[in-house]
Design a protein around this motif. Sequence first.
Motif, PDB file in Angstrom:
ATOM      1  N   HIS A  65     -26.498 -45.436 -11.394  1.00 36.98           N
ATOM      2  CA  HIS A  65     -27.039 -45.992 -12.455  1.00 36.98           C
ATOM      3  C   HIS A  65     -26.515 -45.775 -13.837  1.00 36.98           C
ATOM      4  O   HIS A  65     -26.961 -45.887 -14.871  1.00 36.98           O
ATOM      5  CB  HIS A  65     -28.582 -45.284 -12.478  1.00 36.98           C
ATOM      6  CG  HIS A  65     -29.295 -45.272 -11.166  1.00 36.98           C
ATOM      7  ND1 HIS A  65     -29.304 -44.825 -10.057  1.00 36.98           N
ATOM      8  CD2 HIS A  65     -30.469 -46.467 -11.036  1.00 36.98           C
ATOM      9  CE1 HIS A  65     -30.187 -45.494  -9.514  1.00 36.98           C
ATOM     10  NE2 HIS A  65     -31.011 -46.249  -9.904  1.00 36.98           N
ATOM     11  N   GLU A  66     -25.235 -45.257 -13.887  1.00 34.99           N
ATOM     12  CA  GLU A  66     -24.580 -45.187 -14.985  1.00 34.99           C
ATOM     13  C   GLU A  66     -23.920 -46.271 -15.605  1.00 34.99           C
ATOM     14  O   GLU A  66     -23.342 -47.167 -14.894  1.00 34.99           O
ATOM     15  CB  GLU A  66     -23.233 -44.228 -14.645  1.00 34.99           C
ATOM     16  CG  GLU A  66     -23.814 -42.668 -14.236  1.00 34.99           C
ATOM     17  CD  GLU A  66     -24.358 -42.065 -14.981  1.00 34.99           C
ATOM     18  OE1 GLU A  66     -24.262 -41.969 -16.183  1.00 34.99           O
ATOM     19  OE2 GLU A  66     -25.373 -41.234 -14.588  1.00 34.99           O
ATOM     20  N   TRP A  67     -23.940 -46.514 -16.799  1.00 35.62           N
ATOM     21  CA  TRP A  67     -23.459 -47.633 -17.394  1.00 35.62           C
ATOM     22  C   TRP A  67     -22.351 -47.351 -18.451  1.00 35.62           C
ATOM     23  O   TRP A  67     -22.132 -48.157 -19.113  1.00 35.62           O
ATOM     24  CB  TRP A  67     -24.512 -48.169 -18.530  1.00 35.62           C
ATOM     25  CG  TRP A  67     -25.728 -48.885 -17.609  1.00 35.62           C
ATOM     26  CD1 TRP A  67     -26.009 -48.937 -16.508  1.00 35.62           C
ATOM     27  CD2 TRP A  67     -26.701 -49.492 -18.537  1.00 35.62           C
ATOM     28  NE1 TRP A  67     -27.376 -49.614 -16.321  1.00 35.62           N
ATOM     29  CE2 TRP A  67     -27.683 -50.111 -17.412  1.00 35.62           C
ATOM     30  CE3 TRP A  67     -27.058 -50.007 -19.728  1.00 35.62           C
ATOM     31  CZ2 TRP A  67     -28.836 -50.813 -17.762  1.00 35.62           C
ATOM     32  CZ3 TRP A  67     -28.258 -50.714 -20.088  1.00 35.62           C
ATOM     33  CH2 TRP A  67     -29.082 -50.941 -19.096  1.00 35.62           C
ATOM     34  N   LEU A  71     -17.783 -48.279 -15.848  1.00 33.84           N
ATOM     35  CA  LEU A  71     -17.606 -49.608 -15.133  1.00 33.84           C
ATOM     36  C   LEU A  71     -16.594 -50.725 -15.402  1.00 33.84           C
ATOM     37  O   LEU A  71     -16.369 -51.583 -14.670  1.00 33.84           O
ATOM     38  CB  LEU A  71     -18.971 -50.323 -15.990  1.00 33.84           C
ATOM     39  CG  LEU A  71     -20.304 -49.823 -15.480  1.00 33.84           C
ATOM     40  CD1 LEU A  71     -21.385 -50.468 -16.160  1.00 33.84           C
ATOM     41  CD2 LEU A  71     -20.444 -49.673 -13.931  1.00 33.84           C
ATOM     42  N   LEU A  79     -25.626 -56.326  -9.439  1.00 33.23           N
ATOM     43  CA  LEU A  79     -26.971 -55.868 -10.427  1.00 33.23           C
ATOM     44  C   LEU A  79     -28.049 -56.203  -9.445  1.00 33.23           C
ATOM     45  O   LEU A  79     -28.254 -57.292  -9.194  1.00 33.23           O
ATOM     46  CB  LEU A  79     -26.769 -56.415 -11.794  1.00 33.23           C
ATOM     47  CG  LEU A  79     -28.031 -55.960 -12.714  1.00 33.23           C
ATOM     48  CD1 LEU A  79     -27.866 -54.411 -12.912  1.00 33.23           C
ATOM     49  CD2 LEU A  79     -28.065 -56.792 -14.010  1.00 33.23           C
ATOM     50  N   MET A  94     -22.835 -57.473 -16.765  1.00 35.21           N
ATOM     51  CA  MET A  94     -23.652 -56.846 -17.554  1.00 35.21           C
ATOM     52  C   MET A  94     -23.900 -57.500 -19.010  1.00 35.21           C
ATOM     53  O   MET A  94     -23.613 -57.219 -20.124  1.00 35.21           O
ATOM     54  CB  MET A  94     -22.925 -55.472 -18.209  1.00 35.21           C
ATOM     55  CG  MET A  94     -22.770 -54.564 -16.768  1.00 35.21           C
ATOM     56  SD  MET A  94     -24.236 -53.996 -16.030  1.00 35.21           S
ATOM     57  CE  MET A  94     -24.642 -52.811 -17.220  1.00 35.21           C
ATOM     58  N   LEU A  99     -29.518 -57.896 -17.817  1.00 35.87           N
ATOM     59  CA  LEU A  99     -30.094 -56.610 -17.872  1.00 35.87           C
ATOM     60  C   LEU A  99     -31.640 -56.915 -18.113  1.00 35.87           C
ATOM     61  O   LEU A  99     -32.400 -56.121 -17.666  1.00 35.87           O
ATOM     62  CB  LEU A  99     -29.620 -55.805 -18.874  1.00 35.87           C
ATOM     63  CG  LEU A  99     -28.188 -55.473 -18.706  1.00 35.87           C
ATOM     64  CD1 LEU A  99     -27.406 -54.871 -19.802  1.00 35.87           C
ATOM     65  CD2 LEU A  99     -27.909 -54.387 -17.617  1.00 35.87           C
ATOM     66  N   LEU A 115     -23.402 -52.604 -25.644  1.00 35.23           N
ATOM     67  CA  LEU A 115     -22.830 -53.628 -24.635  1.00 35.23           C
ATOM     68  C   LEU A 115     -21.857 -54.408 -25.002  1.00 35.23           C
ATOM     69  O   LEU A 115     -20.988 -54.832 -24.134  1.00 35.23           O
ATOM     70  CB  LEU A 115     -23.992 -54.429 -24.216  1.00 35.23           C
ATOM     71  CG  LEU A 115     -25.088 -53.425 -23.146  1.00 35.23           C
ATOM     72  CD1 LEU A 115     -26.255 -54.245 -22.837  1.00 35.23           C
ATOM     73  CD2 LEU A 115     -24.428 -52.937 -21.967  1.00 35.23           C
TER      74      LEU A 115
END
Length: 121
Positions: A65-67, A71, A79, A94, A99, A115
Amino acid sequence: MRSRIGELSGGQQQRVFLARALAQQADLFLFDEPFTGVDKKTEAVMLEVFEELRLQSKILLLSTHEWGQSLHQLDRLLLLNQCLIADGSPKQVMTPENLHQAYGTHLGNSLHQDLETTFFC
């Protein structure tokens, strides 16, 4: 030894589990939330190990669940939210649109800018 693992911190447990996985010398590694409970230093070490495994043509499958910045080091992302939303490179997956589809809400401007900085530069 098994009873002592419960006495270790989350990060220490993750390192033990990683060492056990490496000792098996498998071609496929499955990691469920490998960065949970670890500090940034341990995360960096784990990412180095993952990179070494990748260079050895090993297959690594991570659920997370880490962004974070980690990555960027992944070749491919999926996803998911009850179904497949996107599949591809971190930059392809991403996106604000993906999202939004995954989480059902629009991202705030600051998160959207983060992002863009993280994935689109």
